[in-house]
Design a protein around this motif. Structure first.
Motif, short mmCIF file in Angstrom:
data_model
loop_
_atom_site.label_atom_id
_atom_site.label_comp_id
_atom_site.label_asym_id
_atom_site.label_seq_id
_atom_site.Cartn_x
_atom_site.Cartn_y
_atom_site.Cartn_z
N LEU A 193 0.87 -1.18 0.00
CA LEU A 193 0.00 0.00 0.00
C LEU A 193 0.90 1.23 0.00
CD1 LEU A 193 -2.97 0.94 0.24
CD2 LEU A 193 -2.77 0.67 2.72
N ASP A 194 0.71 2.11 -0.96
CA ASP A 194 1.61 3.27 -1.04
C ASP A 194 1.05 4.38 -1.91
OD1 ASP A 194 5.08 3.77 -2.16
OD2 ASP A 194 3.94 4.70 -0.55
N MET A 195 1.61 5.58 -1.73
CA MET A 195 1.39 6.69 -2.66
C MET A 195 2.70 6.79 -3.40
SD MET A 195 -0.86 9.19 -0.49
CE MET A 195 -2.03 8.51 0.63
N GLN A 196 2.72 6.22 -4.58
CA GLN A 196 3.99 6.01 -5.27
C GLN A 196 4.44 7.28 -5.97
OE1 GLN A 196 2.28 2.13 -6.82
NE2 GLN A 196 4.38 1.56 -6.40
N PRO A 197 5.60 7.81 -5.54
CA PRO A 197 6.05 9.13 -6.00
C PRO A 197 6.52 9.17 -7.45
CG PRO A 197 7.75 8.08 -4.66
CD PRO A 197 6.56 7.18 -4.63
N GLU A 235 8.24 16.42 0.74
CA GLU A 235 7.60 17.33 1.71
C GLU A 235 6.11 17.45 1.38
OE1 GLU A 235 9.19 18.84 4.21
OE2 GLU A 235 7.46 20.06 4.88
N LYS A 236 5.82 17.53 0.09
CA LYS A 236 4.44 17.79 -0.37
C LYS A 236 3.59 16.52 -0.35
CE LYS A 236 2.44 20.03 -4.53
NZ LYS A 236 2.80 20.42 -5.93
N TYR A 237 4.19 15.38 -0.73
CA TYR A 237 3.36 14.21 -0.98
C TYR A 237 3.65 12.99 -0.12
CZ TYR A 237 1.48 16.56 -5.10
OH TYR A 237 0.84 17.43 -5.94
N THR A 238 4.80 12.98 0.60
CA THR A 238 5.05 11.83 1.47
C THR A 238 4.89 12.22 2.94
OG1 THR A 238 6.53 10.79 -0.12
CG2 THR A 238 6.76 10.09 2.16
N LYS A 239 5.36 13.39 3.30
CA LYS A 239 5.32 13.82 4.71
C LYS A 239 3.90 13.73 5.30
CE LYS A 239 7.31 17.34 7.72
NZ LYS A 239 7.21 18.82 7.74
N PRO A 240 2.86 14.17 4.56
CA PRO A 240 1.50 14.12 5.14
C PRO A 240 1.05 12.68 5.48
CG PRO A 240 1.53 15.47 3.15
CD PRO A 240 2.86 14.78 3.22
N VAL A 241 1.66 11.68 4.84
CA VAL A 241 1.21 10.29 5.05
C VAL A 241 2.04 9.58 6.12
CG1 VAL A 241 0.59 8.20 3.81
CG2 VAL A 241 0.85 10.32 2.54
N SER A 269 -8.30 -0.81 7.84
CA SER A 269 -8.23 0.56 8.38
C SER A 269 -7.13 1.36 7.70
CB SER A 269 -7.96 0.52 9.89
OG SER A 269 -8.92 -0.27 10.51
N ALA A 270 -5.98 0.73 7.50
CA ALA A 270 -4.86 1.42 6.82
C ALA A 270 -5.28 1.82 5.41
CB ALA A 270 -3.64 0.50 6.78
N PHE A 271 -5.95 0.92 4.71
CA PHE A 271 -6.41 1.19 3.34
C PHE A 271 -7.33 2.41 3.33
CE2 PHE A 271 -7.52 0.05 -0.98
CZ PHE A 271 -8.87 0.35 -1.13
N LYS A 272 -8.25 2.46 4.29
CA LYS A 272 -9.19 3.59 4.37
C LYS A 272 -8.45 4.90 4.63
CE LYS A 272 -13.06 0.85 6.28
NZ LYS A 272 -13.80 0.54 7.54
N GLU A 273 -7.48 4.86 5.55
CA GLU A 273 -6.77 6.10 5.90
C GLU A 273 -5.85 6.55 4.76
OE1 GLU A 273 -6.23 5.45 10.70
OE2 GLU A 273 -5.35 7.20 9.66
N TYR A 274 -5.21 5.60 4.07
CA TYR A 274 -4.35 5.98 2.94
C TYR A 274 -5.21 6.58 1.82
CZ TYR A 274 0.33 4.20 4.17
OH TYR A 274 1.57 4.04 4.74
N ALA A 307 -8.15 8.10 2.10
CA ALA A 307 -8.64 9.43 2.52
C ALA A 307 -7.52 10.46 2.39
CB ALA A 307 -9.13 9.35 3.96
N ALA A 308 -6.32 10.11 2.83
CA ALA A 308 -5.19 11.04 2.74
C ALA A 308 -4.86 11.35 1.29
CB ALA A 308 -3.98 10.43 3.45
N TYR A 309 -4.97 10.34 0.43
CA TYR A 309 -4.68 10.57 -0.99
C TYR A 309 -5.70 11.54 -1.59
CZ TYR A 309 -3.60 9.77 -5.91
OH TYR A 309 -3.25 9.97 -7.23
N LEU A 310 -6.98 11.35 -1.26
CA LEU A 310 -8.02 12.22 -1.81
C LEU A 310 -7.88 13.65 -1.28
CD1 LEU A 310 -11.00 9.70 -1.85
CD2 LEU A 310 -9.58 10.46 -3.78
N ASP A 311 -7.32 13.80 -0.09
CA ASP A 311 -6.99 15.15 0.42
C ASP A 311 -5.93 15.80 -0.48
OD1 ASP A 311 -7.09 14.24 4.00
OD2 ASP A 311 -8.69 14.66 2.53
#
Ligand code: DBV
Length: 250
Positions: free
Chosen positions: A107-111, A121-127, A173-178, A180-184
Motif C-alpha cells: 500500500l503506497d502513494m507512489q512518487p 515534503e508535499k506528498y510523502t510527509k503528510p502520510v 483501516s490502513a487502506f481507508k486512511e491511505y 482518505a489522505a490521498y483524496l486530500d
C-alpha cells in the motif's frame, strides 16, 4: 479463508470515490469486465473470476481495480489511481494478494520524483504519521525486487500477515486512511502549466507504467488462467494503458 476478503475494500473505495469526487465511468475494453477461468486439478479445482472496475475524475485520468476471486487458493485486489499528466500527484497503489501461503499487502502513494525533497515534503510527509501508526502493528514484508524500490515512497506499507483477521481489521483501516489522505492531496492539487515540468511529469508517469506493465507480478497467474493473448491485452489495454492511450491520441 474468507472467500470475499477484498470485496469490502472495493465497496468502500467506490463509495468513498463517489462521495468525494466528480466521478465518471472509465471505459473497460470489451471482454475484460468479467472473465471466468479454472485453476488447479481434480478436487483442488477452483473457479477463478476476475472483474474489472474503471472510473475517472477531473484530476484523475484512471481509477481502476482488478478483483480476482478464486476461492481458497487465490484472492487479489489490485487498485491503482493514475493522475492526469498535468498534475504532479503520486499514484495511489494498493496490491492486496492472498495465496494459500498467506497474505501479501503493498500500500503506497507512489512518487513521481522519489528523491526530490520538495516532492517528499508535499506528498510523502503528510502520510508518514499514518504509516508510522500502522507499521507498529504490521511486520515489514521483507525483501522485494530491488528494481521496484525506486517506485515506492518512505511511507510504503509492506507486510505479509498470516491471519485473515489482521487483513479484515488493521489492513482495512490502513487502506481507508491511505485512500482518505490521498483524496486530500488530490483536492488541494493544482494543475502544472510549466512546459518543462509537464515533460518531466509525463516522462516519470511513462517510466512507472512501463515498469509495472513489463514486470507485473500477476502476469504468470493471468497467463495460466486466461492465456497469454488475453493477459497481454489486459495489462497494456486496461491495467497499465497510458502508452496505448497516448499512441491513440497522437
Ligand atoms: C512498482 C512495482 C510494484 C509491485 C511489484 C507491486 C507490489 C507487489 N506485488 C507483489 C506480488 C503480487 N502482486 C500480484 C497481483 C498484482 N500485481 C499487479 O500489479 C497487478 C495488476 C496484480 C493483479 C491484478 C500477485 C498475484 C502477486 C504475487 C505474485 C506471486 O508471488 O506469485 C510483490 C511481491 C514481489 C513480486 O512478486 O514481484 C510486490 C512488491 N506494486 C507495485 O507498484
Amino acid at each position: 479463508m474468507n472467500m470475499t476478503l477484498y470485496q469490502p475494500f472495493l465497496d468502500y473505495a467506490i463509495s468513498t470515490l463517489q462521495q468525494r469526487l466528480d466521478l465518471a465511468l472509465y471505459p473497460i475494453p470489451e471482454g475484460f469486465e468479467r472473465k471466468e477461468g479454472i485453476m488447479g486439478k481434480g478436487k483442488r479445482q477452483e473457479a477463478v473470476l476476475t472483474t474489472s472496475h474503471g472510473f475517472k475524475s477531473p484530476k484523475l485520468r484512471q481509477i481502476r481495480a482488478a478483483h480476482v476471486q478464486g476461492g481458497n487458493s487465490l484472492q487479489v485486489l489490485n487498485f491503482v489511481i493514475f493522475p492526469e499528466p498535468n498534475y504532479d500527484l503520486p499514484f495511489f497503489g494498493a496490491d492486496l494478494v492472498t495465496l494459500p501461503g498467506g497474505h501479501l499487502i503493498a500500500l503506497d502513494m507512489q512518487p513521481l520524483f522519489r528523491d526530490d525533497p520538495t516532492y517528499q515534503e508535499k506528498y510523502t510527509k503528510p502520510v508518514l504519521p499514518i504509516f508510522e501508526k500502522y507499521q507498529q502493528d504490521l511486520e515489514w514484508g521483507g525483501d522485494f525486487p530491488e528494481e521496484a524500490q525506486q517506485f515506492f515512497s518512505p511511507a510504503f506499507l509492506w507486510t505479509r500477515p498470516q491471519k485473515d483477521e489482521v487483513v479484515e481489521t488493521t489492513v482495512f483501516s490502513a487502506f481507508k486512511e491511505y485512500l482518505a489522505a490521498y483524496l486530500d492531496l488530490v483536492e488541494s492539487a493544482s494543475p502544472v502549466t510549466d512546459k518543462s515540468r509537464l515533460d518531466e511529469i509525463l516522462k516519470a508517469q511513462k517510466r512507472y507504467l512501463g515498469y509495472r506493465a513489463e514486470k507485473d507480478p500477476a502476469r504468470g497467474m493471468f497467463t495460466r488462467l486466461y492465456g497469454s493473448e488475453w493477459t497481454e491485452e489486459y495489462i497494456h489495454g486496461f491495467l497499465f494503458d497510458l502508452e496505448r492511450k497516448l499512441a491513440i491520441a497522437n
